[in-house]
Motif scaffolding. Sequence first.
Motif, PDB file in Angstrom:
ATOM      1  N   ALA A   1      17.759 -20.149  73.178  1.00  0.00           N
ATOM      2  CA  ALA A   1      18.453 -19.743  71.948  1.00  0.00           C
ATOM      3  C   ALA A   1      19.676 -18.928  72.331  1.00  0.00           C
ATOM      4  O   ALA A   1      19.864 -18.573  73.502  1.00  0.00           O
ATOM      5  CB  ALA A   1      17.531 -18.917  71.053  1.00  0.00           C
ATOM      6  N   ARG A   2      20.524 -18.651  71.351  1.00  0.00           N
ATOM      7  CA  ARG A   2      21.652 -17.749  71.586  1.00  0.00           C
ATOM      8  C   ARG A   2      21.163 -16.306  71.559  1.00  0.00           C
ATOM      9  O   ARG A   2      20.337 -15.924  70.729  1.00  0.00           O
ATOM     10  CB  ARG A   2      22.721 -17.940  70.516  1.00  0.00           C
ATOM     11  CG  ARG A   2      23.442 -19.262  70.560  1.00  0.00           C
ATOM     12  CD  ARG A   2      24.670 -19.246  69.665  1.00  0.00           C
ATOM     13  NE  ARG A   2      25.645 -18.270  70.160  1.00  0.00           N
ATOM     14  CZ  ARG A   2      26.744 -17.921  69.495  1.00  0.00           C
ATOM     15  NH1 ARG A   2      27.010 -18.448  68.318  1.00  0.00           N
ATOM     16  NH2 ARG A   2      27.575 -17.037  70.016  1.00  0.00           N
TER      17      ARG A   2
ATOM     18  N   VAL B   1      18.990 -14.266  68.564  1.00  0.00           N
ATOM     19  CA  VAL B   1      17.745 -13.551  68.826  1.00  0.00           C
ATOM     20  C   VAL B   1      17.881 -12.091  68.417  1.00  0.00           C
ATOM     21  O   VAL B   1      16.956 -11.508  67.828  1.00  0.00           O
ATOM     22  CB  VAL B   1      17.347 -13.678  70.305  1.00  0.00           C
ATOM     23  CG1 VAL B   1      16.131 -12.810  70.612  1.00  0.00           C
ATOM     24  CG2 VAL B   1      17.055 -15.135  70.662  1.00  0.00           C
ATOM     25  N   ALA B   2      19.028 -11.474  68.711  1.00  0.00           N
ATOM     26  CA  ALA B   2      19.247 -10.067  68.353  1.00  0.00           C
ATOM     27  C   ALA B   2      19.215  -9.876  66.837  1.00  0.00           C
ATOM     28  O   ALA B   2      18.709  -8.859  66.342  1.00  0.00           O
ATOM     29  CB  ALA B   2      20.574  -9.585  68.921  1.00  0.00           C
ATOM     30  N   GLN B   3      19.726 -10.863  66.106  1.00  0.00           N
ATOM     31  CA  GLN B   3      19.777 -10.755  64.647  1.00  0.00           C
ATOM     32  C   GLN B   3      18.479 -11.212  63.982  1.00  0.00           C
ATOM     33  O   GLN B   3      18.209 -10.813  62.836  1.00  0.00           O
ATOM     34  CB  GLN B   3      20.945 -11.589  64.116  1.00  0.00           C
ATOM     35  CG  GLN B   3      22.311 -11.065  64.525  1.00  0.00           C
ATOM     36  CD  GLN B   3      23.428 -12.061  64.250  1.00  0.00           C
ATOM     37  OE1 GLN B   3      23.218 -13.080  63.586  1.00  0.00           O
ATOM     38  NE2 GLN B   3      24.617 -11.771  64.764  1.00  0.00           N
TER      39      GLN B   3
ATOM     40  N   ASP C   1      26.283 -17.564  75.360  1.00  0.00           N
ATOM     41  CA  ASP C   1      25.293 -16.484  75.416  1.00  0.00           C
ATOM     42  C   ASP C   1      23.881 -17.038  75.269  1.00  0.00           C
ATOM     43  O   ASP C   1      23.035 -16.470  74.580  1.00  0.00           O
ATOM     44  CB  ASP C   1      25.574 -15.428  74.335  1.00  0.00           C
ATOM     45  CG  ASP C   1      25.404 -15.975  72.912  1.00  0.00           C
ATOM     46  OD1 ASP C   1      25.462 -17.209  72.744  1.00  0.00           O
ATOM     47  OD2 ASP C   1      25.205 -15.168  71.987  1.00  0.00           O
ATOM     48  N   LEU C   2      23.614 -18.161  75.943  1.00  0.00           N
ATOM     49  CA  LEU C   2      22.303 -18.790  75.845  1.00  0.00           C
ATOM     50  C   LEU C   2      21.293 -18.085  76.754  1.00  0.00           C
ATOM     51  O   LEU C   2      21.636 -17.627  77.839  1.00  0.00           O
ATOM     52  CB  LEU C   2      22.391 -20.268  76.221  1.00  0.00           C
ATOM     53  CG  LEU C   2      23.374 -21.121  75.404  1.00  0.00           C
ATOM     54  CD1 LEU C   2      23.294 -22.582  75.836  1.00  0.00           C
ATOM     55  CD2 LEU C   2      23.097 -20.994  73.912  1.00  0.00           C
ATOM     56  N   VAL C   3      20.042 -18.026  76.293  1.00  0.00           N
ATOM     57  CA  VAL C   3      19.005 -17.338  77.047  1.00  0.00           C
ATOM     58  C   VAL C   3      17.691 -18.094  76.894  1.00  0.00           C
ATOM     59  O   VAL C   3      17.387 -18.640  75.838  1.00  0.00           O
ATOM     60  CB  VAL C   3      18.846 -15.877  76.564  1.00  0.00           C
ATOM     61  CG1 VAL C   3      18.454 -15.821  75.095  1.00  0.00           C
ATOM     62  CG2 VAL C   3      17.857 -15.107  77.409  1.00  0.00           C
ATOM     63  N   TYR C   4      16.918 -18.143  77.975  1.00  0.00           N
ATOM     64  CA  TYR C   4      15.579 -18.721  77.914  1.00  0.00           C
ATOM     65  C   TYR C   4      14.614 -17.698  77.325  1.00  0.00           C
ATOM     66  O   TYR C   4      14.553 -16.553  77.771  1.00  0.00           O
ATOM     67  CB  TYR C   4      15.093 -19.128  79.307  1.00  0.00           C
ATOM     68  CG  TYR C   4      15.490 -20.522  79.702  1.00  0.00           C
ATOM     69  CD1 TYR C   4      14.779 -21.622  79.235  1.00  0.00           C
ATOM     70  CD2 TYR C   4      16.578 -20.745  80.528  1.00  0.00           C
ATOM     71  CE1 TYR C   4      15.136 -22.910  79.583  1.00  0.00           C
ATOM     72  CE2 TYR C   4      16.952 -22.033  80.882  1.00  0.00           C
ATOM     73  CZ  TYR C   4      16.226 -23.105  80.398  1.00  0.00           C
ATOM     74  OH  TYR C   4      16.584 -24.380  80.744  1.00  0.00           O
TER      75      TYR C   4
END
Length: 243
Positions: free
Chosen positions: A194-195, A199-201, A76-79
Amino acid sequence: MKSPIPVRIAYAALGSGSTPVWTAKEAGLFADEGLDAELLLIRGSGQVSQALMANQIQFANIAAPLVVRANLKGGDLVYLTGGVNWLIQSIITRPEIHEPAQLRGRTFGMGRSGGVEEFLIPYLLKPHGLAFGVDIKTRAIDNQPDSIAKLDRGEIDGALFSPPYSFEAIKRGYRVLIDAGSRWIDYQLGGIVARRAYVAQNPEVARKVVRGYVRGIQRYKNDPDFVVDVLRKYSLIQDEDVA
């Protein structure tokens, strides 16, 4: 007064694509954002993406291929930022090699840990009908300084370089065989990853890292004397002119 928030930020290469992260750290910009940022060199984007997925680090500056590969395997990696959005590498070889066909039967330096070389070198050489393991032999290299050392010792005939080490190789008399930078090929080479779950947490931590990174770019563009010293420290470049 709140205690700084500890974060671990990895980078995968000694090239200039990592400079915004180094600059943000050395200029105190991450600290100014309330972060206690620890920078770690983890060789190869593949190793970095694994460390992200294992929650050993929270952020990383890496290229796109291993991010895509990790996500295809369920990651679930995101730029969060895009640093360098086109290819800047060059295939640099011994001076007697004037065209790609002359690499046939030669030995090429290749990173050990699933780095960007694994994707870019075949991409750049395929139009010339060259394939690794068939037309070109490979030898493991640890990093770009190691590539230069192996070129100097005659152990390899070429390797993939990015600034500032491409400048160092050219200064030593080696030849730019293929300059990807001159072709302006769209490519997500660097940026903060980041995952999604992290980021959501931790949305405010992510914002602080992004702000520090963007401020690092601003400092990079406007304070060259400072950045040259940063490059020499982290890239291990001793030659001030090259830095």
